[in-house]
Design a protein around this motif. Structure first.
Motif, PDB file in Angstrom:
ATOM      1  N   MET A   6      14.739  37.268 191.104  1.00 51.02           N
ATOM      2  CA  MET A   6      14.566  37.041 189.671  1.00 51.02           C
ATOM      3  C   MET A   6      14.051  38.297 188.971  1.00 51.02           C
ATOM      4  O   MET A   6      13.160  38.979 189.461  1.00 51.02           O
ATOM      5  N   TYR A   7      14.635  38.549 187.786  1.00 48.83           N
ATOM      6  CA  TYR A   7      14.155  39.589 186.886  1.00 48.83           C
ATOM      7  C   TYR A   7      13.934  38.955 185.523  1.00 48.83           C
ATOM      8  O   TYR A   7      14.773  38.183 185.052  1.00 48.83           O
ATOM      9  N   THR A   8      12.810  39.279 184.879  1.00 46.41           N
ATOM     10  CA  THR A   8      12.565  38.854 183.504  1.00 46.41           C
ATOM     11  C   THR A   8      12.163  40.081 182.696  1.00 46.41           C
ATOM     12  O   THR A   8      11.508  40.990 183.216  1.00 46.41           O
ATOM     13  N   ASP A   9      12.564  40.100 181.435  1.00 47.35           N
ATOM     14  CA  ASP A   9      12.147  41.220 180.600  1.00 47.35           C
ATOM     15  C   ASP A   9      10.666  41.118 180.260  1.00 47.35           C
ATOM     16  O   ASP A   9      10.029  42.118 179.956  1.00 47.35           O
ATOM     17  N   HIS A  39      17.091  36.626 184.575  1.00 49.58           N
ATOM     18  CA  HIS A  39      18.264  36.785 185.434  1.00 49.58           C
ATOM     19  C   HIS A  39      17.857  36.363 186.838  1.00 49.58           C
ATOM     20  O   HIS A  39      16.915  36.916 187.402  1.00 49.58           O
ATOM     21  N   ALA A  40      18.564  35.382 187.376  1.00 52.69           N
ATOM     22  CA  ALA A  40      18.286  34.908 188.729  1.00 52.69           C
ATOM     23  C   ALA A  40      19.571  34.977 189.545  1.00 52.69           C
ATOM     24  O   ALA A  40      20.640  34.608 189.065  1.00 52.69           O
ATOM     25  N   ALA A  41      19.458  35.461 190.770  1.00 51.25           N
ATOM     26  CA  ALA A  41      20.606  35.545 191.671  1.00 51.25           C
ATOM     27  C   ALA A  41      20.236  34.893 192.994  1.00 51.25           C
ATOM     28  O   ALA A  41      19.114  35.053 193.485  1.00 51.25           O
ATOM     29  N   TYR A  42      21.198  34.162 193.541  1.00 48.91           N
ATOM     30  CA  TYR A  42      21.017  33.575 194.869  1.00 48.91           C
ATOM     31  C   TYR A  42      21.948  34.318 195.814  1.00 48.91           C
ATOM     32  O   TYR A  42      23.153  34.055 195.858  1.00 48.91           O
ATOM     33  N   GLY A  43      21.388  35.294 196.507  1.00 52.60           N
ATOM     34  CA  GLY A  43      22.190  36.143 197.381  1.00 52.60           C
ATOM     35  C   GLY A  43      23.327  36.780 196.608  1.00 52.60           C
ATOM     36  O   GLY A  43      23.170  37.188 195.462  1.00 52.60           O
ATOM     37  N   ASP A  44      24.471  36.852 197.246  1.00 50.64           N
ATOM     38  CA  ASP A  44      25.677  37.368 196.596  1.00 50.64           C
ATOM     39  C   ASP A  44      26.547  36.235 196.078  1.00 50.64           C
ATOM     40  O   ASP A  44      27.689  36.461 195.691  1.00 50.64           O
ATOM     41  N   HIS A  45      26.012  35.009 196.065  1.00 47.80           N
ATOM     42  CA  HIS A  45      26.829  33.838 195.745  1.00 47.80           C
ATOM     43  C   HIS A  45      26.929  33.566 194.252  1.00 47.80           C
ATOM     44  O   HIS A  45      28.025  33.432 193.720  1.00 47.80           O
ATOM     45  N   VAL A  46      25.787  33.435 193.574  1.00 50.41           N
ATOM     46  CA  VAL A  46      25.784  33.063 192.156  1.00 50.41           C
ATOM     47  C   VAL A  46      24.726  33.852 191.387  1.00 50.41           C
ATOM     48  O   VAL A  46      23.730  34.294 191.957  1.00 50.41           O
ATOM     49  N   ASP A  47      24.972  33.999 190.080  1.00 48.99           N
ATOM     50  CA  ASP A  47      24.020  34.606 189.155  1.00 48.99           C
ATOM     51  C   ASP A  47      23.868  33.684 187.959  1.00 48.99           C
ATOM     52  O   ASP A  47      24.862  33.140 187.465  1.00 48.99           O
TER      53      ASP A  47
END
Length: 133
Positions: A6-9, A39-47
């Motif tokens: 996870m990234y947040t501004d 912005h949240a990403a689960y591995g290379d599967h979904v964003d």
């Protein structure tokens, strides 16, 4: 699903191994000023990217990387593209179709389902618009 990146501004930092409910808490805090993007990403599967917060409205983007080619979706209330609305994303004003600016109160339960399952969730007033075509 408790292994989100996870990234947040608001924090300006990327965090690893974040639980789905922590991501959801950040989404619920979007306000259009100090908190304007998660912005949240689960591995290379979904964003999942949720941005804005101005007047309680946000833009929700979902990207599925499998199967190839990647598919990009936007959560929408209608397909009207003739009217636009400004949302603040990372300190910059972004002009978006008004139908893509959806109420945060409707987005929170949808995002909660998505963060728990890694699949697009539905809501009776919203639909997914494939923007990768």
């Amino acid at each position: 699903m408790n292994d989100w990146l996870m990234y947040t501004d608001a924090s300006g930092e990327q965090k690893n191994h974040v639980a789905w409910h922590e991501v959801l808490k950040e989404i619920a805090q979007l306000n259009g000023t100090t908190h304007t993007m998660v912005h949240a990403a689960y591995g290379d599967h979904v964003d999942l990217v949720v941005a804005g917060g101005n007047d309680g409205l946000v833009l929700v983007q979902w990207k599925e990387n499998d199967p190839e080619p990647p598919q990009h979706f936007v959560l929408a209330m209608d397909q009207s593209a003739d009217q636009v609305r400004m949302l603040t994303v990372e300190g910059q004003d972004a002009e978006l179709p008004i139908g893509w600016c959806v109420p945060l109160q409707l987005v929170v339960p949808v995002c909660g389902d998505m963060l728990r399952t890694c699949e697009k969730a539905n809501h009776e007033q919203l639909f997914w618009l494939n923007v990768s075509e």
